[in-house]
Motif scaffolding. Structure first.
Motif, PDB file in Angstrom:
ATOM      1  N   VAL A 334      52.588  23.785 -20.774  1.00  0.00           N
ATOM      2  CA  VAL A 334      52.153  22.406 -20.618  1.00  0.00           C
ATOM      3  C   VAL A 334      50.982  22.137 -21.559  1.00  0.00           C
ATOM      4  N   THR A 335      51.037  21.001 -22.250  1.00  0.00           N
ATOM      5  CA  THR A 335      49.936  20.559 -23.105  1.00  0.00           C
ATOM      6  C   THR A 335      49.423  19.231 -22.577  1.00  0.00           C
ATOM      7  N   MET A 336      48.102  19.137 -22.399  1.00  0.00           N
ATOM      8  CA  MET A 336      47.491  17.896 -21.912  1.00  0.00           C
ATOM      9  C   MET A 336      46.379  17.469 -22.862  1.00  0.00           C
ATOM     10  N   THR A 337      46.301  16.157 -23.087  1.00  0.00           N
ATOM     11  CA  THR A 337      45.249  15.579 -23.919  1.00  0.00           C
ATOM     12  C   THR A 337      44.734  14.313 -23.248  1.00  0.00           C
ATOM     13  N   ASP A 338      43.418  14.206 -23.108  1.00  0.00           N
ATOM     14  CA  ASP A 338      42.794  13.024 -22.501  1.00  0.00           C
ATOM     15  C   ASP A 338      43.343  12.777 -21.097  1.00  0.00           C
ATOM     16  N   THR A 374      47.433  24.324 -21.731  1.00  0.00           N
ATOM     17  CA  THR A 374      46.246  24.023 -22.526  1.00  0.00           C
ATOM     18  C   THR A 374      45.899  22.548 -22.361  1.00  0.00           C
ATOM     19  N   GLY A 375      44.618  22.231 -22.520  1.00  0.00           N
ATOM     20  CA  GLY A 375      44.193  20.841 -22.374  1.00  0.00           C
ATOM     21  C   GLY A 375      42.967  20.539 -23.202  1.00  0.00           C
ATOM     22  N   PHE A 392      46.902  26.313   1.705  1.00  0.00           N
ATOM     23  CA  PHE A 392      47.949  26.415   0.701  1.00  0.00           C
ATOM     24  C   PHE A 392      47.897  27.850   0.170  1.00  0.00           C
ATOM     25  N   LEU A 393      49.035  28.543   0.150  1.00  0.00           N
ATOM     26  CA  LEU A 393      49.068  29.980  -0.094  1.00  0.00           C
ATOM     27  C   LEU A 393      49.715  30.338  -1.427  1.00  0.00           C
ATOM     28  N   ASN A 394      49.300  31.472  -1.959  1.00  0.00           N
ATOM     29  CA  ASN A 394      49.907  32.044  -3.156  1.00  0.00           C
ATOM     30  C   ASN A 394      49.956  31.051  -4.313  1.00  0.00           C
ATOM     31  N   ILE A 395      48.811  30.413  -4.549  1.00  0.00           N
ATOM     32  CA  ILE A 395      48.645  29.552  -5.716  1.00  0.00           C
ATOM     33  C   ILE A 395      48.273  30.462  -6.880  1.00  0.00           C
ATOM     34  N   CYS A 396      49.081  30.507  -7.903  1.00  0.00           N
ATOM     35  CA  CYS A 396      48.894  31.456  -8.996  1.00  0.00           C
ATOM     36  C   CYS A 396      48.722  30.717 -10.318  1.00  0.00           C
ATOM     37  N   LEU A 397      47.595  30.963 -10.964  1.00  0.00           N
ATOM     38  CA  LEU A 397      47.283  30.328 -12.247  1.00  0.00           C
ATOM     39  C   LEU A 397      47.167  31.410 -13.303  1.00  0.00           C
ATOM     40  N   SER A 398      47.870  31.238 -14.420  1.00  0.00           N
ATOM     41  CA  SER A 398      47.882  32.278 -15.442  1.00  0.00           C
ATOM     42  C   SER A 398      47.859  31.660 -16.835  1.00  0.00           C
ATOM     43  N   ASN A 399      47.012  32.214 -17.700  1.00  0.00           N
ATOM     44  CA  ASN A 399      46.935  31.810 -19.103  1.00  0.00           C
ATOM     45  C   ASN A 399      46.720  30.305 -19.242  1.00  0.00           C
ATOM     46  N   ILE A 400      45.598  29.844 -18.721  1.00  0.00           N
ATOM     47  CA  ILE A 400      45.249  28.424 -18.722  1.00  0.00           C
ATOM     48  C   ILE A 400      43.923  28.245 -19.449  1.00  0.00           C
ATOM     49  N   ASN A 401      43.881  27.284 -20.370  1.00  0.00           N
ATOM     50  CA  ASN A 401      42.664  27.062 -21.154  1.00  0.00           C
ATOM     51  C   ASN A 401      42.430  25.563 -21.304  1.00  0.00           C
ATOM     52  N   PHE A 402      41.329  25.079 -20.715  1.00  0.00           N
ATOM     53  CA  PHE A 402      40.996  23.656 -20.759  1.00  0.00           C
ATOM     54  C   PHE A 402      39.648  23.449 -21.456  1.00  0.00           C
ATOM     55  N   ASN A 403      39.601  22.450 -22.300  1.00  0.00           N
ATOM     56  CA  ASN A 403      38.339  21.941 -22.837  1.00  0.00           C
ATOM     57  C   ASN A 403      37.864  20.866 -21.876  1.00  0.00           C
ATOM     58  N   VAL A 404      36.881  21.216 -21.021  1.00  0.00           N
ATOM     59  CA  VAL A 404      36.516  20.378 -19.882  1.00  0.00           C
ATOM     60  C   VAL A 404      35.162  19.729 -20.115  1.00  0.00           C
ATOM     61  N   THR A 405      35.057  18.432 -19.753  1.00  0.00           N
ATOM     62  CA  THR A 405      33.796  17.708 -19.917  1.00  0.00           C
ATOM     63  C   THR A 405      32.914  17.762 -18.679  1.00  0.00           C
TER      64      THR A 405
END
Length: 464
Positions: A334-338, A374-375, A392-405
């Protein structure tokens, strides 16, 4: 107040996003294998239709489809809509039918509400989604059908939704607004190669359906248009959505399965849903699950997504009283911008059909995997709010990179899970690593949408 989207604006939008045409890929997960050409075909003008954008052609559509009914057991039939602007009210489809729009054909929805008849509420909702009682029937409608194709050479269906949005804002409606397309209790459905504009309400709504493909469609409505969801699979299974561009005033894709006690009683889940190569913008969420999920939602795979200029990227919505479950969800690449909030889980969404719901009917949210995301210019990475006493169970986040303000990139409560390679560093309940000891708790869908024989679920598209 913003006006409806015009065809000129469609062309300008598509031209401006030429670089986003990666969504039209060569690799199809829901290939529309060529059927034999329908042996019978008629043109809408043969039934007195006039494509001047002024003449009401509802009777012409109804009469043409009634005539084609006689060919249903003879290989089916095609209704061809040539170049022109074909004003119409709601009309019904039949089984073994292809509705084909020429590239310069525009089916236009009437702005007279009486041309959209009132039908019963869905049993899994118990009432209209917006108002008690019935609801206006969609512009293109069908129920209990098999083998239906709605396609064309990028022709257009325009719901002229602005009048409905105004009625909604002024609270002058007596019934829930209509969809642009709704098919109920139907199988072997293909919607492809068309542009959909300005739906009064949700745009494409398959409900209680199986074996549905939505492919190569463009869906547009103003970003401030109310509740103009793009595609809403609802209590449906074996659904494949790919190569779509959507820009609307609500969720681009929203997976649903019924509302509170009515959805629990109807017990028709949404399952085996594939989404690939989706791009778009929205004042709401790019991909959403819920909030109506009382019949259960599972086995969802969404990959190769691009969201920009949006409020939320990925969202799960539920609340006490919904019951049901959301489990075995896999979202990747997934790619996110703005985007304001990249990932949002809401456990207190509210909105109930009536006072008869059971507040102790708590939803189960389990095994949600989000990876390879990425975002850029993201305000907040995650706002993950479960339900007290119902984590909420077994929430798994992997290889995520955000440019956060934001100085507080993650805000989490009542969730449990794991993470790996997440930046900015995620919240405490998710900081335990995935590999190797917790990998079995994190859902990976790659082998879950296959039949035991390895045969793809969408082989029903192979010509008989």
């Amino acid at each position: 107040m913003r006006r409806s989207v015009t065809l000129l604006e469609v062309l300008l939008v598509l031209a401006s996003f030429d670089e986003a045409l990666w969504v039209i890929g060569d690799s199809s997960h829901c290939k529309q294998n060529s059927r034999e050409i329908r042996p019978h075909s008629v043109t809408i003008t043969e039934f007195g239709a006039v494509g001047d954008g002024i003449t009401l052609n509802t009777k012409a559509f109804q009469n043409a489809i009634f005539y084609l009914q006689s060919f249903a057991d003879k290989g089916g039939a095609q209704l061809f809509v040539p170049a022109g602007r074909w004003l119409t009210g709601s009309f019904d489809l039949i089984s073994h039918l292809t509705l084909f729009l020429d590239k310069d054909a525009v089916i236009i929805g009437s702005t007279d509400s009486s041309d959209w008849p009132i039908v019963d509420p869905l049993p899994s909702y118990g009432r209209g989604r917006e108002l008690p009682g019935g609801r206006h029937r969609s512009l293109i409608y069908g129920r209990n059908l098999t083998d239906v194709i709605i396609t064309g050479d990028n022709g257009t269906v325009d719901g002229q939704g602005n009048v409905w949005w105004n009625w909604f804002r002024s609270e002058t409606l007596n019934y829930t607004r209509p969809h642009l397309i709704e098919l109920m209790n139907s199988t072997e459905v293909v919607i492809s190669n068309l542009t959909f504009l300005n739906s009064p309400f949700w745009t494409i709504h398959p409900v209680y359906c199986s074996q549905v493909i939505v492919q190569n469609v463009t869906i547009l409505a103003p970003l401030d248009s109310p509740n103009t969801d793009g595609i809403d699979p609802d209590s449906s299974d074996d659904v494949c959505i790919e190569d779509c561009y959507i820009s609307t005033g609500d969720d681009l894709i929203s997976i649903k399965s019924g509302w509170d006690e009515y959805g629990i009683s109807y017990a028709r889940p949404s399952s085996n849903i594939i989404i690939h190569r989706l791009a778009g913008e929205t004042s709401s969420s790019g991909i959403a699950i819920g909030s109506e999920m009382s019949g259960g939602i599972s086995e969802v795979s969404a990959e190769d997504l691009q969201f920009f200029n949006s409020n939320i990227g990925i969202r799960i919505k539920t609340t006490p009283g919904r019951g049901g479950y959301v489990r075995n969800i896999y979202i990747s690449n997934v790619t996110m911008t703005d985007v304001k909030i990249a990932i949002r889980f809401t456990g207190q969404y509210g909105e109930h059909p009536d006072e008869s719901y059971d507040p102790s009917a708590l939803p189960i949210i389990d095994k949600i995997t989000i990876k390879d995301v990425t975002g850029e210019n993201i305000r907040q990475a995650g706002l993950l709010e479960g339900i007290e006493g119902d984590n909420f169970l077994n929430i798994c986040l992997s290889n995520i990179n955000f440019n956060v303000t934001s100085k507080s990139p993650w805000n989490c409560s009542y969730i449990m899970g794991y993470s790996n390679l997440v930046f900015p560093e995620t919240c405490d309940p998710l900081r335990e690593g995935i590999f190797p000891e917790h990998s079995s708790a994190c859902y990976h869908l790659s082998n879950h949408l296959q039949r035991p024989s390895g045969q793809n679920r969408f082989t029903w598209l192979v010509p008989r």
